[in-house]
Design a protein around this motif. Structure first.
Motif, mmCIF file in Angstrom:
data_model
loop_
_atom_site.group_PDB
_atom_site.id
_atom_site.type_symbol
_atom_site.label_atom_id
_atom_site.label_comp_id
_atom_site.label_asym_id
_atom_site.label_seq_id
_atom_site.Cartn_x
_atom_site.Cartn_y
_atom_site.Cartn_z
ATOM 1 N N TYR A 1 0.715 -1.064 0.032
ATOM 2 C CA TYR A 1 -0.017 -0.056 0.007
ATOM 3 C C TYR A 1 0.873 1.164 0.039
ATOM 4 O O TYR A 1 2.179 1.336 0.333
ATOM 5 N N TYR A 2 0.225 2.382 -0.260
ATOM 6 C CA TYR A 2 0.691 3.670 -0.461
ATOM 7 C C TYR A 2 0.080 4.701 0.373
ATOM 8 O O TYR A 2 -1.356 4.634 0.014
ATOM 9 N N THR A 3 0.569 5.591 1.423
ATOM 10 C CA THR A 3 -0.339 6.670 1.758
ATOM 11 C C THR A 3 -0.004 7.805 1.468
ATOM 12 O O THR A 3 1.492 7.940 1.115
ATOM 13 N N GLU A 4 -0.630 8.831 1.849
ATOM 14 C CA GLU A 4 -0.329 10.249 1.506
ATOM 15 C C GLU A 4 -1.329 11.223 2.628
ATOM 16 O O GLU A 4 -2.530 10.760 2.611
ATOM 17 N N TYR A 5 -0.569 12.034 3.234
ATOM 18 C CA TYR A 5 -1.158 12.864 4.276
ATOM 19 C C TYR A 5 -2.532 13.645 3.389
ATOM 20 O O TYR A 5 -2.081 14.246 2.253
ATOM 21 N N GLU B 1 -6.696 16.031 8.626
ATOM 22 C CA GLU B 1 -7.143 15.510 9.621
ATOM 23 C C GLU B 1 -8.297 16.110 10.422
ATOM 24 O O GLU B 1 -8.624 17.032 10.075
#
Length: 103
Positions: A13-17, A20
């Protein structure tokens, strides 16, 4: 920047901010440090009885956001509140993301 998710053991997987939201905002608590306190007759700080959630009663005191935590309808309402608050705070971002492709 983008990343290619390959499904390999080190690349699933890949996450990106994306921003929030705060639980206090979601629950409607303006100031947690004062939400749970009151004053006694002498002016001292004492707990006021507010509780976000009580596992034994399945309810909060002074708050109802977490009531009925295993009820599908109320869980869906909470998730809708999360989506709505995120959209309000970040109107230029998508509400939902597509499901990731299975490789």
């Amino acid at each position: 920047e983008s990343a290619m998710v390959t499904g390999a053991h080190d690349c699933t997987y890949y996450t990106e901010y994306a921003g929030e939201i705060l639980l206090d905002d979601l629950e409607g608590i303006d100031d947690y440090s004062s939400w749970w306190v009151g004053k006694n007759a002498a002016g001292g700080v004492v707990p006021n009885g507010n509780i976000e959630y009580n596992h034994q009663t399945d309810r909060g005191v002074g708050m109802d956001f977490w009531n009925s935590r295993h009820d599908l309808r109320t869980c869906n309402e909470r998730m809708a509140a999360v989506t709505e608050l995120f959209k309000k705070k970040y109107p230029d971002l998508p509400e939902n993301l597509p499901d990731p492709p299975c490789l």
